[in-house]
Every structure is written in structure tokens, then in C-alpha cells.
Design a protein around this motif. Structure first.
Motif, short mmCIF file in Angstrom:
data_model
loop_
_atom_site.label_atom_id
_atom_site.label_comp_id
_atom_site.label_asym_id
_atom_site.label_seq_id
_atom_site.Cartn_x
_atom_site.Cartn_y
_atom_site.Cartn_z
N TYR A 1 6.47 3.26 -7.15
CA TYR A 1 7.80 3.10 -7.40
C TYR A 1 8.16 2.17 -5.98
N ILE A 2 7.78 2.41 -5.07
CA ILE A 2 8.27 1.42 -3.92
C ILE A 2 7.68 -0.01 -3.92
N VAL B 160 -5.13 2.23 -2.54
CA VAL B 160 -3.94 3.34 -2.85
C VAL B 160 -4.03 4.14 -4.26
N GLY B 161 -5.05 3.64 -5.12
CA GLY B 161 -5.45 4.02 -6.22
C GLY B 161 -4.53 3.80 -7.37
N PHE B 162 -5.03 4.37 -8.61
CA PHE B 162 -4.52 3.99 -9.93
C PHE B 162 -3.05 4.63 -10.09
N LYS B 163 -3.41 6.08 -10.36
CA LYS B 163 -2.31 6.90 -10.89
C LYS B 163 -0.91 7.25 -9.95
N GLY B 164 0.18 6.75 -10.18
CA GLY B 164 1.18 6.89 -9.39
C GLY B 164 1.26 5.68 -8.25
N ALA B 165 0.57 4.77 -8.53
CA ALA B 165 0.36 3.38 -7.50
C ALA B 165 0.20 2.27 -8.15
N GLY C 135 -3.01 9.19 -7.44
CA GLY C 135 -4.25 8.07 -7.02
C GLY C 135 -4.80 8.16 -5.76
N GLU D 212 -8.28 9.41 -5.47
CA GLU D 212 -9.12 8.67 -6.01
C GLU D 212 -9.84 7.92 -4.92
N ALA E 296 0.93 -1.27 -0.12
CA ALA E 296 -0.04 -0.15 0.00
C ALA E 296 0.84 1.12 0.13
N ASP E 297 1.63 1.23 -1.19
CA ASP E 297 2.56 2.42 -1.22
C ASP E 297 2.69 3.13 -2.53
N ILE E 298 3.51 4.16 -2.91
CA ILE E 298 3.31 4.57 -4.12
C ILE E 298 3.81 3.45 -5.11
#
Lengths: 227, 227
Positions: free
Chosen positions: A72-73, A95-100, B125, B128, A68-70
Motif C-alpha cells: 500500500y505504501i 520485502v517479498g511478494f504477498k502484500g508487498a 511476504g 518469504e 522497502a515497505d508494504i
């Protein structure tokens, strides 16, 4: 097959890898795969996980890290687990779609790893915040298009809602069968593809017998609900 | 002090423990502590984390695992990390109190570990799903009463809202300073207690100089906003 076994060794076991290999050997015929969690992975270390991956070869080995992080991680973690032989990984939808999850999904596709999203949980606190956004979680799952989704066997209504919303493309994995209260086959009847069972198989004197019995009970209940 | 350093080593570093020890030695005077994430912990292994804990001794060593599971599993992880010398752990507020953070808080108290809750994140995200339940997250934090809370330095409005809702008892830690866009001191001005800085200190030729400069810039901005 419809059974995934959660490897949650007791605290007093020194060699959790050996403990796991015994369970894997005795249940291999009837299981679709095995699930290991964060405490297990930390205790077993990279070499321990590799050894288990070799034993599980050809079936699912799910790292239940509930990422449950960004993006990249989460991607770094997925890549690392992939090098150990793990072929599926669990992340949270919230954590959602964009950037995750967009990035994690792409990483998983690149390393040929199955992505599984938690859409709901079954502990009492899950109703405090998570359940309020369950519709958003379903939309998120459609957007990410993961291999699978986790929904609690103890809440079959959510399983059925997810199955209706997501169609047949996404596998539904349902933990909570056995000690946590759901009966074998209930989640399958509600639309799940796999039931995840831990202690009811791993903490009994004869895991093999318990696993075979679980499969039989699943079949019995499926025969009833499919009529 | 107001600076926590995130140890996120580049992928091409073989010995991430040695890399970290260098950063720790050169920044020890000006930092309140260090943060290590899941990819780091998996790569370093238990012995690597122990070595870092010895070097960090007396300051914060935060395991940024972003735990988001049932209480029993999160507690197993917290206990294990505590045996390695980690003295603070990050979990998500999203999983709720009953059967989740209630139990983790009690475990952390038992092993003398600081619990830090993620209340908001800064990637696109996060809007969202997570941000929709931000008020619930604040209520949850009041109920859990953790040592600290994580709020993004890039969204100072959320920091101020959290500070107003939570009072002065709960420390606010703000990541996102430097490479991710927030300027040093901005989050402190909005109500944070610590800013978490990674690459702007760890990926430059002189981390010591960068850390001292960061502290100076924090002070300068604080002088401006406190008038």
C-alpha cells in the motif's frame, strides 16, 4: 544504448535542477536515461523533479527510492512519482511478494511505470545478510516479473547468475562503474543490459566527452568478451 | 508514554499539513510522538514537514523512510531530514553494518537524530525472505546499537525474542495496532515500549477521544499481563 547516468549532485550545489539539466543536455544523445535518488528528490522537491522529467522525456527517468515497505505504501509513492513524470522506480526484492511487491507491480502496470528490483548490492555489509538469501531473491524476481533488476557491476558473478536464472526478459542494470571500481563494459560482458555511471561522468569538467568515452570503452570491452 | 501516532492522511485530503496539525493538536497530551512516511513527505514537501516539526516540537517526529541504501546515501537523507526538524529516522537492518548502517548511525549521532531499525515486518511476504534472517537482524541490531527497533505488534513472539536478545537499552516500537489487527497493549505486554497507531485514531470522528481510549486500553491490558 547501454548507459544510464546517475544524477548525484555535489552537496555544495545550490540549484541541483539546473546542474542536472546541464548534464542531461550534454549527455542526452548517448544515454538511455537518468537515475535520481531519495536525497535528490527530497532536495529538488516535486517541481524540480517535474522539470527534470520534462527534459528527460522519451528516455528512462528512474526514481531510485529503494522502496522497502508494504504494498500500500509503496504504491502510494509510485503513483505520486508517476504524476511527476517519473517512468521507472526501484524497490527492494527482500520485502517479498504477498502484500508487498505483488501490489506494487500491479500499481506500476496501471500507471505504466517500469518496476526495477534490487536483488543484490555491493557495499561490504551486503554480504552480512542480503547475499545469504540471494537465491530467494532470484526466485522472488521470477515471481514478480519486473521490467528490470539491479545487480552490482563490481560483482559480475552475481550478474551472470541472475542472467542465467531470469532469462532475457528482465533487464539487468548494473551500478558501480567508474569511481566505485568496475570498468566500463565488464558488467555488460557478464550479462547486464545497462551500466549506471555517476560521478565518472557528472563530476568531470566535460561530461559529454566522458559519456562518449564511456560508450566507446563499453564497446571495446564487449568486442573482446564476445569472442 | 506508550503511544506514537502514524500520520497517514487519506488520499482525498488536499492539505495534508493542515489535516496533520489538527490531529497533532487534539492528541498532543497523550502521544509520545508522530510518524510520517515517504508518501507523506513527498506530498507535504520540505516546507510542510518543517511546519509539522514545529507543531511536534519536544516530542518524537519519526521519518519512516525505511532507508535501505549504502551509508553515504542514507546519511545524505538523514542530514536533510534533520534540517527540517525531524528527530528520528527509520532504516532497514537488512542492508547490514559495513558501508551502510555503521555510517548512518554515526551521521545520526552527529546530528542528534534517533536511529530506528526495522527488524521484522508483518505483511504476508515478510515470511518469504526477511523472517529467514531474523537472527541475523537481531545480531545486526546489537552491533549498530540504534535508539530503537521496529517489530510488528501482530507478531508478539518476535517482539519478545527481540526484547530478550537486545536487552532494555533499545526501544521497541510496534506498528499494527488497531485496523491491522493487534489489540492495544498486546505488544507492550510482549516487551514493546511504544505502540504505533494510525487509522484507529486518525480516521475517526474524534481523534482525541480515540487516543485517550487507546491509552486506557493499553493500561488495562498491561495490568492484566503484569500479574
Amino acid at each position: 544504448m547501454t548507459l544510464i547516468i546517475a544524477l548525484d549532485p555535489p552537496m555544495n550545489i545550490d540549484d541541483i535542477v539546473e546542474w542536472s539539466l546541464n548534464i542531461i543536455r550534454s549527455t542526452f544523445e548517448v544515454s538511455s536515461g537518468y537515475k535520481i535518488g531519495l536525497p535528490f528528490i527530497l532536495r529538488a522537491g516535486a517541481d524540480g523533479v517535474k522539470e527534470i522529467a520534462r527534459a528527460v522525456s522519451g528516455k528512462l527517468l528512474i526514481a531510485d527510492l529503494k522502496l522497502a515497505d508494504i504494498g500500500y505504501i509503496m504504491s502510494l509513492t509510485a503513483r505520486f512519482m508517476s504524476t511527476l513524470g517519473v517512468n521507472a522506480i526501484i524497490a527492494h526484492g527482500f520485502v517479498g511478494f504477498k502484500g508487498a511487491l505483488e501490489e506494487l507491480k500491479s500499481t506500476c502496470d496501471n500507471v505504466n511505470m517500469k518496476l526495477i528490483l534490487v536483488l543484490a548490492m555491493s557495499h561490504p555489509g551486503a554480504s552480512e545478510i542480503m547475499e545469504k538469501v540471494f537465491d530467494d531473491m532470484l526466485k522472488l524476481a521470477e515471481r514478480v516479473s519486473p521490467w528490470g533488476a539491479v545487480l552490482p557491476a563490481t560483482n559480475t558473478k552475481l550478474i551472470t547468475r541472475a542472467r542465467n536464472a531470469l532469462g532475457k526478459q528482465i533487464k539487468i542494470l548494473a551500478p558501480g562503474v567508474g569511481v566505485q571500481g568496475a570498468k566500463p563494459g565488464e558488467a555488460l560482458c557478464a550479462g547486464a543490459d545497462f551500466e549506471i555511471v555517476g560521478r565518472a561522468i557528472t563530476r568531470v569538467s566535460n561530461p559529454k566527452e566522458a559519456a562518449f568515452k564511456m560508450i566507446e570503452e563499453q564497446k571495446q570491452r564487449l568486442r573482446l568478451c564476445q569472442h
